[in-house]
Design a protein around this motif. Structure first.
Motif, mmCIF file in Angstrom:
data_model
loop_
_atom_site.group_PDB
_atom_site.id
_atom_site.type_symbol
_atom_site.label_atom_id
_atom_site.label_comp_id
_atom_site.label_asym_id
_atom_site.label_seq_id
_atom_site.Cartn_x
_atom_site.Cartn_y
_atom_site.Cartn_z
ATOM 1 N N PRO A 262 0.814 -1.226 0.000
ATOM 2 C CA PRO A 262 0.000 0.000 0.000
ATOM 3 C C PRO A 262 0.841 1.268 0.000
ATOM 4 O O PRO A 262 1.789 1.404 0.774
ATOM 5 C CB PRO A 262 -0.820 -0.124 1.287
ATOM 6 N N ARG A 263 0.474 2.179 -0.892
ATOM 7 C CA ARG A 263 1.049 3.519 -0.931
ATOM 8 C C ARG A 263 -0.115 4.502 -1.060
ATOM 9 O O ARG A 263 -0.467 4.932 -2.167
ATOM 10 C CB ARG A 263 2.044 3.662 -2.087
ATOM 11 N N PRO A 264 -0.750 4.829 0.059
ATOM 12 C CA PRO A 264 -1.972 5.631 0.009
ATOM 13 C C PRO A 264 -1.740 7.030 -0.556
ATOM 14 O O PRO A 264 -0.610 7.533 -0.576
ATOM 15 C CB PRO A 264 -2.402 5.715 1.482
ATOM 16 N N ASP A 265 -2.828 7.633 -0.981
ATOM 17 C CA ASP A 265 -2.776 9.024 -1.415
ATOM 18 C C ASP A 265 -2.202 9.865 -0.283
ATOM 19 O O ASP A 265 -2.595 9.724 0.878
ATOM 20 C CB ASP A 265 -4.196 9.491 -1.753
ATOM 21 N N PRO A 266 -1.256 10.762 -0.579
ATOM 22 C CA PRO A 266 -0.657 11.595 0.479
ATOM 23 C C PRO A 266 -1.666 12.437 1.240
ATOM 24 O O PRO A 266 -1.383 12.854 2.369
ATOM 25 C CB PRO A 266 0.333 12.475 -0.286
ATOM 26 N N ASP A 267 -2.834 12.690 0.659
ATOM 27 C CA ASP A 267 -3.852 13.487 1.334
ATOM 28 C C ASP A 267 -4.788 12.653 2.203
ATOM 29 O O ASP A 267 -5.748 13.185 2.767
ATOM 30 C CB ASP A 267 -4.669 14.276 0.303
ATOM 31 N N THR A 268 -4.520 11.356 2.305
ATOM 32 C CA THR A 268 -5.343 10.503 3.173
ATOM 33 C C THR A 268 -5.276 11.016 4.613
ATOM 34 O O THR A 268 -4.183 11.220 5.149
ATOM 35 C CB THR A 268 -4.835 9.053 3.130
ATOM 36 N N PRO A 269 -6.426 11.243 5.260
ATOM 37 C CA PRO A 269 -6.384 11.712 6.653
ATOM 38 C C PRO A 269 -5.696 10.694 7.559
ATOM 39 O O PRO A 269 -5.858 9.480 7.394
ATOM 40 C CB PRO A 269 -7.866 11.857 7.013
ATOM 41 N N ALA A 270 -4.926 11.208 8.505
ATOM 42 C CA ALA A 270 -4.211 10.350 9.458
ATOM 43 C C ALA A 270 -4.707 10.650 10.862
ATOM 44 O O ALA A 270 -4.656 11.806 11.301
ATOM 45 C CB ALA A 270 -2.710 10.568 9.369
ATOM 46 N N PRO A 271 -5.182 9.656 11.598
ATOM 47 C CA PRO A 271 -5.707 9.900 12.939
ATOM 48 C C PRO A 271 -4.598 10.120 13.953
ATOM 49 O O PRO A 271 -3.437 9.752 13.729
ATOM 50 C CB PRO A 271 -6.470 8.607 13.252
ATOM 51 N N VAL A 272 -4.952 10.721 15.082
ATOM 52 C CA VAL A 272 -4.026 10.851 16.206
ATOM 53 C C VAL A 272 -3.673 9.459 16.712
ATOM 54 O O VAL A 272 -4.540 8.596 16.858
ATOM 55 C CB VAL A 272 -4.655 11.696 17.326
ATOM 56 N N ARG A 273 -2.391 9.250 16.972
ATOM 57 C CA ARG A 273 -1.939 7.985 17.538
ATOM 58 C C ARG A 273 -0.911 8.258 18.631
ATOM 59 O O ARG A 273 -0.012 9.092 18.461
ATOM 60 C CB ARG A 273 -1.318 7.091 16.461
ATOM 61 N N PHE A 274 -1.025 7.535 19.733
ATOM 62 C CA PHE A 274 -0.053 7.590 20.824
ATOM 63 C C PHE A 274 0.910 6.416 20.663
ATOM 64 O O PHE A 274 0.478 5.262 20.599
ATOM 65 C CB PHE A 274 -0.769 7.501 22.180
ATOM 66 N N LEU A 275 2.198 6.717 20.589
ATOM 67 C CA LEU A 275 3.202 5.675 20.405
ATOM 68 C C LEU A 275 3.996 5.471 21.685
ATOM 69 O O LEU A 275 4.251 6.419 22.430
ATOM 70 C CB LEU A 275 4.156 6.035 19.268
ATOM 71 N N PRO A 276 4.438 4.238 21.927
ATOM 72 C CA PRO A 276 5.245 3.957 23.110
ATOM 73 C C PRO A 276 6.690 4.380 22.910
ATOM 74 O O PRO A 276 7.092 4.808 21.824
ATOM 75 C CB PRO A 276 5.138 2.430 23.228
ATOM 76 N N ALA A 277 7.480 4.233 23.950
ATOM 77 C CA ALA A 277 8.916 4.501 23.849
ATOM 78 C C ALA A 277 9.550 3.558 22.836
ATOM 79 O O ALA A 277 9.192 2.384 22.755
ATOM 80 C CB ALA A 277 9.571 4.330 25.213
ATOM 81 N N PHE A 278 10.488 4.088 22.057
ATOM 82 C CA PHE A 278 11.284 3.305 21.098
ATOM 83 C C PHE A 278 10.410 2.580 20.072
ATOM 84 O O PHE A 278 10.671 1.431 19.722
ATOM 85 C CB PHE A 278 12.171 2.288 21.832
ATOM 86 N N ASP A 279 9.374 3.245 19.590
ATOM 87 C CA ASP A 279 8.463 2.561 18.675
ATOM 88 C C ASP A 279 9.124 2.303 17.318
ATOM 89 O O ASP A 279 9.908 3.103 16.809
ATOM 90 C CB ASP A 279 7.200 3.397 18.457
ATOM 91 N N ASN A 280 8.727 1.163 16.733
ATOM 92 C CA ASN A 280 9.230 0.765 15.413
ATOM 93 C C ASN A 280 9.059 1.846 14.364
ATOM 94 O O ASN A 280 9.916 2.010 13.491
ATOM 95 C CB ASN A 280 8.440 -0.453 14.891
ATOM 96 N N ALA A 281 7.932 2.537 14.396
ATOM 97 C CA ALA A 281 7.618 3.484 13.329
ATOM 98 C C ALA A 281 8.664 4.592 13.239
ATOM 99 O O ALA A 281 8.831 5.192 12.176
ATOM 100 C CB ALA A 281 6.232 4.088 13.561
#
Length: 366
Positions: A262-281
């Motif tokens: 998947p390579r979504p449209d760059p204008d795709t809305p992105a929701p708020v996300r809380f990430l933990p310490a040292f997250d993969n992303a």
């Protein structure tokens, strides 16, 4: 060659990392898809999966650990990861040389003159009874024969490099504290780690390239190296290059990807996300510009937990006394503040087993 800007790469990353929308996946399948989760802080993977999965139940992950379907072990970059049993058995041997090099990079002087093969054989024999041991217990059993390195170098080279180990529960279980007790992977899982391919080929390296791109791509080979810690993947990349499509980023780097990922449209809305310490992303790339501004890059290696707004790091968060506190790193719009507060309340409820939905959102910096 098509150029993908940071926003396009951001949306692709969010989709691959299950952060664009929460996935309806079994927990073990999510851990597998993500190629594991960094887990030196034992409770952090629970937040990482809560942010990625619909109706995530932390008891399921704890059960996977106790049933030995998922294990805590030193792997990528010599850091503790939460990975599936199948993956650690398949991948561990491919990481052996890197794990040794990483330990020697810290303790080369202390381990000078130590025959690592002899030490590995003695440590493997010690651990072959399947009993979980702390690093201190392992060192005490070996120190008479190898007194020179000292306890910490001797313990780290055995536990993190020479003998494939799992960290036995209760370490890593939900809401459970427990020190690190190491057990040989072969004893814990009842299977030996896979041996290297006899013909010098690198099927594991090739699989790692494909798996990494499925969870992180499009990406440069430098990103793959930063994620895995492995320097020796050029051959694997060359072997699978014919299967891949190519792009360039804004810096001109070549990016590789799976053709149907998947390579979504760059204008795709992105929701708020809380990430933990040292997250993969964040840690999964050499160039982290797709998710975090250069001014805040240090947060990703300092163990700060972060909040994504419109797909990028926009705040840090912490929790104390069942209150989630959010500190913005840049000005947030009124709508963004509402979305952050809403998601913060859900996180507070998750972390407190429904006992609190309190969130404190600090003023934005000017």
């Amino acid at each position: 060659m098509t150029v993908l800007d940071n926003r396009a790469l951001n949306r692709a990353m969010l989709a691959r990392q299950l952060l664009l929308e929460r996935a309806d996946l079994p927990v073990v399948d999510a851990v597998s898809h993500l190629c594991g989760l960094q887990a030196q802080e034992p409770q952090e993977p629970f937040v990482g999966l809560w942010s990625r999965l619909a109706a995530f139940d932390p008891a399921v992950l704890s059960d996977l650990l106790t049933r030995r379907s998922v294990v805590r072990t030193h792997l990528m970059r010599r850091t503790v990861h939460l990975v599936t049993a199948d993956d650690v058995l398949a991948w561990r041997t491919r990481h052996d040389a890197m794990l040794r090099q990483k330990v020697l990079g810290v303790y080369r002087d202390e381990l000078k003159g130590v025959d690592l093969e002899e030490l590995a054989a003695a440590a493997g024999k010690l651990m072959s009874d399947g009993a979980p041991r702390t690093a201190a217990e392992i060192v005490r059993a070996l120190a008479d024969r190898w007194p020179g390195p000292g306890p910490r170098p001797l313990g780290e080279v055995v536990v993190a490099a020479l003998v494939p180990m799992a960290q036995a529960p209760p370490r890593g279980l939900w809401r459970t504290k427990g020190g690190v007790r190491n057990v040989a992977l072969s004893s814990w899982l009842g299977r030996r780690v896979d041996a290297p391919a006899p013909d010098g080929a690198d099927p594991v390296g090739q699989a790692l390239v494909r798996r990494y791109l499925a969870a992180y791509g499009p990406a440069a080979t430098a990103d793959l190296r930063a994620w895995s810690g492995l320097a020796g993947l050029p051959g694997a990349v060359a072997a699978v290059r014919g299967e891949l499509v190519r792009f360039r980023d804004e810096r001109g780097r070549e990016l590789l990807d799976l053709p149907d990922a998947p390579r979504p449209d760059p204008d795709t809305p992105a929701p708020v996300r809380f990430l933990p310490a040292f997250d993969n992303a964040i840690l999964g790339y050499q160039d982290r510009g797709r998710i975090i501004d250069d001014a805040h890059r240090g947060l990703s290696v300092a163990g700060e937990r972060v909040v994504l707004v419109d797909g990028r790091v926009a705040a840090t968060w912490s929790v104390a006394e069942e209150v989630v506190t959010v500190d913005p790193l840049r000005p947030l719009s009124r709508a963004d503040r509402v979305a952050v507060a809403d998601q913060g309340r859900e996180l507070a409820s998750f972390l407190s087993d429904g006992g609190s939905d309190r969130v404190r959102l600090a003023a934005s910096p000017r």
